[in-house]
Design a protein around this motif. Structure first.
Motif, PDB file in Angstrom:
ATOM      1  N   GLU A   1       0.885  -1.192   0.218  1.00 58.17           N
ATOM      2  CA  GLU A   1      -0.109  -0.062   0.007  1.00 58.17           C
ATOM      3  C   GLU A   1       0.783   1.304   0.154  1.00 58.17           C
ATOM      4  O   GLU A   1       0.684   2.352  -0.874  1.00 58.17           O
ATOM      5  N   ASP A   2       1.887   1.252   0.796  1.00 58.20           N
ATOM      6  CA  ASP A   2       3.029   2.381   0.700  1.00 58.20           C
ATOM      7  C   ASP A   2       3.392   2.543  -0.515  1.00 58.20           C
ATOM      8  O   ASP A   2       3.639   3.769  -1.055  1.00 58.20           O
ATOM      9  N   LEU A   3       3.825   1.514  -1.324  1.00 59.65           N
ATOM     10  CA  LEU A   3       4.492   1.875  -2.696  1.00 59.65           C
ATOM     11  C   LEU A   3       3.446   2.250  -3.515  1.00 59.65           C
ATOM     12  O   LEU A   3       3.709   2.984  -4.408  1.00 59.65           O
ATOM     13  N   HIS A   4       2.177   1.561  -3.408  1.00 57.83           N
ATOM     14  CA  HIS A   4       1.065   1.952  -4.320  1.00 57.83           C
ATOM     15  C   HIS A   4       0.897   3.373  -4.408  1.00 57.83           C
ATOM     16  O   HIS A   4       0.609   4.329  -5.235  1.00 57.83           O
ATOM     17  N   ASP A   5       0.665   3.908  -3.088  1.00 55.95           N
ATOM     18  CA  ASP A   5       0.569   5.273  -2.736  1.00 55.95           C
ATOM     19  C   ASP A   5       1.652   6.274  -3.477  1.00 55.95           C
ATOM     20  O   ASP A   5       1.272   7.482  -3.854  1.00 55.95           O
ATOM     21  N   ALA A   6       2.645   5.927  -3.151  1.00 52.62           N
ATOM     22  CA  ALA A   6       3.816   6.550  -3.783  1.00 52.62           C
ATOM     23  C   ALA A   6       4.039   6.774  -5.113  1.00 52.62           C
ATOM     24  O   ALA A   6       4.143   7.789  -5.894  1.00 52.62           O
ATOM     25  N   ILE A   7       3.729   5.585  -5.767  1.00 52.33           N
ATOM     26  CA  ILE A   7       3.854   5.429  -7.347  1.00 52.33           C
ATOM     27  C   ILE A   7       2.599   6.310  -7.811  1.00 52.33           C
ATOM     28  O   ILE A   7       2.626   6.777  -8.788  1.00 52.33           O
ATOM     29  N   SER A   8       1.317   6.122  -7.174  1.00 53.10           N
ATOM     30  CA  SER A   8       0.309   6.620  -7.836  1.00 53.10           C
ATOM     31  C   SER A   8       0.445   8.036  -7.754  1.00 53.10           C
ATOM     32  O   SER A   8       0.000   8.717  -8.580  1.00 53.10           O
ATOM     33  N   PHE A   9       0.916   8.625  -6.575  1.00 52.45           N
ATOM     34  CA  PHE A   9       0.576  10.116  -6.594  1.00 52.45           C
ATOM     35  C   PHE A   9       1.706  10.680  -7.613  1.00 52.45           C
ATOM     36  O   PHE A   9       1.624  11.673  -8.133  1.00 52.45           O
ATOM     37  N   SER A  10       3.115  10.028  -7.736  1.00 48.79           N
ATOM     38  CA  SER A  10       4.158  10.330  -8.248  1.00 48.79           C
ATOM     39  C   SER A  10       3.572  10.508 -10.048  1.00 48.79           C
ATOM     40  O   SER A  10       3.857  11.340 -10.885  1.00 48.79           O
ATOM     41  N   ARG A  11       3.080   9.445 -10.487  1.00 47.86           N
ATOM     42  CA  ARG A  11       2.272   9.461 -11.705  1.00 47.86           C
ATOM     43  C   ARG A  11       1.245  10.360 -11.853  1.00 47.86           C
ATOM     44  O   ARG A  11       1.499  11.205 -13.025  1.00 47.86           O
ATOM     45  N   LEU A  12       0.246  10.401 -11.173  1.00 48.62           N
ATOM     46  CA  LEU A  12      -0.635  11.188 -11.328  1.00 48.62           C
ATOM     47  C   LEU A  12      -0.248  12.766 -11.357  1.00 48.62           C
ATOM     48  O   LEU A  12      -0.673  13.458 -12.315  1.00 48.62           O
ATOM     49  N   SER A  13       0.535  13.194 -10.248  1.00 50.14           N
ATOM     50  CA  SER A  13       1.134  14.690 -10.325  1.00 50.14           C
ATOM     51  C   SER A  13       2.127  15.116 -11.591  1.00 50.14           C
ATOM     52  O   SER A  13       2.039  16.439 -11.687  1.00 50.14           O
ATOM     53  N   SER A  14       2.336  14.189 -12.209  1.00 45.66           N
ATOM     54  CA  SER A  14       3.228  14.326 -13.327  1.00 45.66           C
ATOM     55  C   SER A  14       2.473  14.807 -14.599  1.00 45.66           C
ATOM     56  O   SER A  14       3.085  15.472 -15.495  1.00 45.66           O
ATOM     57  N   TYR A  15       1.251  14.641 -14.387  1.00 43.38           N
ATOM     58  CA  TYR A  15       0.288  14.844 -15.716  1.00 43.38           C
ATOM     59  C   TYR A  15      -0.484  16.058 -15.542  1.00 43.38           C
ATOM     60  O   TYR A  15      -1.619  16.198 -16.139  1.00 43.38           O
ATOM     61  N   CYS A  16      -0.494  16.862 -14.352  1.00 39.30           N
ATOM     62  CA  CYS A  16      -1.240  17.960 -14.036  1.00 39.30           C
ATOM     63  C   CYS A  16      -0.468  19.125 -13.570  1.00 39.30           C
ATOM     64  O   CYS A  16       0.480  18.862 -13.031  1.00 39.30           O
ATOM     65  N   LYS A  17      -1.235  20.503 -13.397  1.00 35.54           N
ATOM     66  CA  LYS A  17      -0.575  21.574 -12.740  1.00 35.54           C
ATOM     67  C   LYS A  17      -1.043  21.578 -11.371  1.00 35.54           C
ATOM     68  O   LYS A  17      -0.509  22.308 -10.677  1.00 35.54           O
ATOM     69  N   LEU A  18      -1.925  20.906 -10.777  1.00 32.57           N
ATOM     70  CA  LEU A  18      -2.530  21.177  -9.550  1.00 32.57           C
ATOM     71  C   LEU A  18      -3.228  19.838  -8.974  1.00 32.57           C
ATOM     72  O   LEU A  18      -4.064  19.453  -9.833  1.00 32.57           O
ATOM     73  N   ILE A  19      -2.677  19.167  -7.946  1.00 32.09           N
ATOM     74  CA  ILE A  19      -3.160  18.017  -7.363  1.00 32.09           C
ATOM     75  C   ILE A  19      -3.758  18.170  -5.967  1.00 32.09           C
ATOM     76  O   ILE A  19      -3.071  18.953  -5.318  1.00 32.09           O
ATOM     77  N   VAL A  20      -4.840  17.731  -5.583  1.00 32.51           N
ATOM     78  CA  VAL A  20      -5.632  17.938  -4.374  1.00 32.51           C
ATOM     79  C   VAL A  20      -5.773  16.617  -3.804  1.00 32.51           C
ATOM     80  O   VAL A  20      -6.773  15.817  -4.161  1.00 32.51           O
ATOM     81  N   PRO A  21      -4.779  16.140  -2.791  1.00 33.66           N
ATOM     82  CA  PRO A  21      -5.351  14.849  -2.176  1.00 33.66           C
ATOM     83  C   PRO A  21      -6.401  15.164  -1.037  1.00 33.66           C
ATOM     84  O   PRO A  21      -6.347  15.862  -0.352  1.00 33.66           O
ATOM     85  N   VAL A  22      -7.446  14.177  -1.281  1.00 30.77           N
ATOM     86  CA  VAL A  22      -8.632  14.127  -0.450  1.00 30.77           C
ATOM     87  C   VAL A  22      -8.943  12.923   0.153  1.00 30.77           C
ATOM     88  O   VAL A  22      -8.960  11.694  -0.596  1.00 30.77           O
ATOM     89  N   GLY A  23      -9.143  12.876   1.539  1.00 26.05           N
ATOM     90  CA  GLY A  23      -9.430  11.438   2.097  1.00 26.05           C
ATOM     91  C   GLY A  23      -8.792  11.027   3.388  1.00 26.05           C
ATOM     92  O   GLY A  23      -7.617  10.825   3.278  1.00 26.05           O
TER      93      GLY A  23
END
Length: 571
Positions: free
Chosen positions: A275-297
């Motif tokens: 889960e820790d690796l998933h969260d790190a990979i997921s955040f890294s990949r998603l943030s590389s394709y946008c100008k503003l990311i808002v983690p919610v939850g």
């Protein structure tokens, strides 16, 4: 007009989206209801920003969300992926020409409509209008039926479609081929990568998005909501990469949402690493394709300060998604405010700004921090003035996990929306809200470098299928009648008609713990020699070069927000 196209990827993202669109549908119905509060009739909100007009083959006019929703097969419950407005021929499964063996077909019984959907269908059939569901019938029979419906939803929501009262366009709802809900695990980005190939399904998804984009006169941006707790983060990353390539100059406001209570505290070390690796990979990949990311939850929304006046059951996505959707609704209001002149006191709105403006405001200045925090006050307290002048700002509580508290950041940038505010028994005017907030900042110990305020008179309407999550200290119009609730029964849409709201996006160094955690987990479990998760990442298809690039990006994000003394060479 500057249109918005909304994209929802993943199960929890669609739970949030269902509530979001219910709010919009409720506003549309109240605006046309002659018996409703006047504040809903003069909203000064242009709903065409989010909606499109169309026409069925029978010549019936339609008004549907400008939306592309992606989920697993079987995740729509009793709803058809073609929606309910347009009559279309169901797609047929193509013949399998490369297989010569026996072919078996497995079919399940269709899901039955719950009480809410049955009543919705019957009223539309009888009255031939969607808006009639907003009308109130004070007869005892209707009240009894409403109570039954609310009890049904509280105890038996399985799909986001169970409480959705919105009509969708046939091109809006897309189910991934080959992956079925409740049959296969879809809980990490490796599975998402294996299950979804852009070459196979991406073109159809792109065509659906292109359909909505090309009919826009002047699109202002994409509102992208992704459930990044599992395999859908990989699907969203592929989709975002395509959007960046095809729509270079259109900004993306990305909400990465996770449901409360989705992960248990009692789990194996191997599962924790995954889960820790998933969260790190997921955040890294998603943030590389946008100008503003808002983690919610939040891990436990029910135990958070944001739930001070709420009764949340974390295990119910129906509950937590309603709070997150309310915050997204508040943040989105300035994107569709009707522009007004300099004399704003006589108007219903103030502080209109589009997605590009908010993205530039929060991530395009100074440190260019692309990670923002989402705060909410639900319901917002009254503008009482005097000694309690700071109450509105103090009641804003975070919905973003792993952030620092009580950190002073002189370079912070904030964008806040306040709507439906109350003051001494009446609805506060735009001017009263602005004066109160300005006074609060003048008295505050911590002030942002830049602050933008948007105000609307229209409160958040509470639709019938909204969950019963309000405490006994919340009044009919969202007024707070006491202090923190303790062990009291909850209220729902029969008791609460609307509530004042405040929501805020913050660009601040308070996100450092979140970023540092993802950076450390990626390095510790995935990159360093003998990393416990190295083999797992290889099975997910990530090579060392790609992982190092992610680490470098996260390192830059941390360095941009770290105080100068932490990055100096001196001891």
């Amino acid at each position: 007009m500057k249109e918005i196209v909304t994209i929802q990827v993943g199960d929890f993202a669609n739970f949030v989206g269902a509530h979001f669109w219910n709010f919009q549908d409720e506003l549309l119905g109240l605006a046309g209801d002659p018996s409703t509060d006047s504040v809903f009739k003069n909203q000064d909100l242009n709903m065409d920003v989010l909606y499109r007009t169309g026409e069925t083959q029978q010549g019936i006019l339609t008004y549907t969300p400008r939306l592309v929703s992606i989920n697993l097969r079987g995740s729509l419950g009793s709803m058809s992926s073609r929606g309910t407005l347009y009559t279309e021929v169901a797609p047929t499964t193509p013949d399998v020409v490369t297989w010569t063996g026996r072919v078996s077909t497995q079919a399940s019984e269709p899901y039955k409509k719950n009480l809410f959907l049955q009543r919705l269908y019957e009223e539309e059939e009888n009255l031939n209008t969607v808006n009639e569901i907003h009308g109130s019938n004070n007869g005892s029979q209707s009240e009894y039926q409403d109570k039954d419906i609310i009890e049904c939803l509280e105890n038996d929501v399985q799909f986001w479609t169970d409480y959705s009262k919105v009509h969708y366009h046939p091109r809006s709802l897309y189910e991934l081929n080959g992956v079925w809900a409740n049959v296969e695990e879809f809980d990490n980005c490796g599975i998402g990568r294996d299950s979804f190939a852009w070459a196979a399904q991406g073109e159809e998804i792109s065509d659906r998005l292109r359909f909505f984009v090309e009919e826009c006169d002047h699109i202002q941006g994409f509102q992208f909501v992704v459930d990044d707790s599992g395999g859908f983060s990989a699907v969203a990353a592929e989709f975002l990469e395509n959007i960046v390539d095809e729509y270079t100059n259109i900004p993306v406001l990305l909400y990465a949402v996770q449901g409360s209570g989705s992960r248990t505290n009692l789990q194996s070390g191997k599962r924790t690493i995954l889960e820790d690796l998933h969260d790190a990979i997921s955040f890294s990949r998603l943030s590389s394709y946008c100008k503003l990311i808002v983690p919610v939850g939040l891990p436990s929304l029910s135990k958070s300060k944001a739930s001070r006046f709420l009764h949340i059951e974390d295990e119910k996505h129906y509950h937590s998604s309603a709070v997150y959707a309310a915050a997204l609704h508040s943040i989105s209001l300035p994107f569709r405010m009707v522009p007004v002149g300099p004399t704003t006191d006589a108007c219903s709105v103030s502080g209109a700004v589009d997605i590009h403006g908010v993205v530039q405001m929060l991530s395009g200045q100074g440190r260019q921090n692309m990670v923002s925090v989402l705060d909410v006050a639900m319901p917002a307290p009254a503008l009482t003035g005097g000694q309690n002048e700071l109450s509105l700002l103090e009641n804003l509580q975070t919905l973003t996990p792993q952030i620092a508290e009580d950190v002073e950041d002189i370079q912070a940038i904030e964008h806040m929306t306040v709507h439906g505010a109350l003051a001494s028994g009446h609805r506060a005017s735009v001017g009263e809200v602005k004066d109160t907030v300005d006074a609060a900042f003048r008295c505050a110990d911590k002030r942002p470098m830049f602050f933008h305020l948007s105000v609307a008179l229209c409160p958040l309407p509470i639709p019938l299928p909204f969950p019963s999550i309000f405490g006994n200290h919340v009044g009919q119009h969202g007024e707070l009648m006491g202090d923190q609730i303790t062990n009291s029964s909850s209220k729902g849409s029969l008791d609460i008609h609307s509530i004042p709201m405040a929501a805020r996006l913050r660009s601040s160094s308070v996100v450092l713990p979140l970023l540092e955690s993802k950076l450390q987990n990626l390095h510790r479990f995935g990159i360093q020699r003998g990393a416990a998760g190295a083999e797992l990442l290889r099975s997910w298809g990530f090579g060392m070069e790609e992982l190092v690039e992610m680490e470098e990006m996260l390192t830059k994000m941390v360095a941009a927000l770290s105080p100068p003394q932490l990055s100096s060479d001196s001891d």
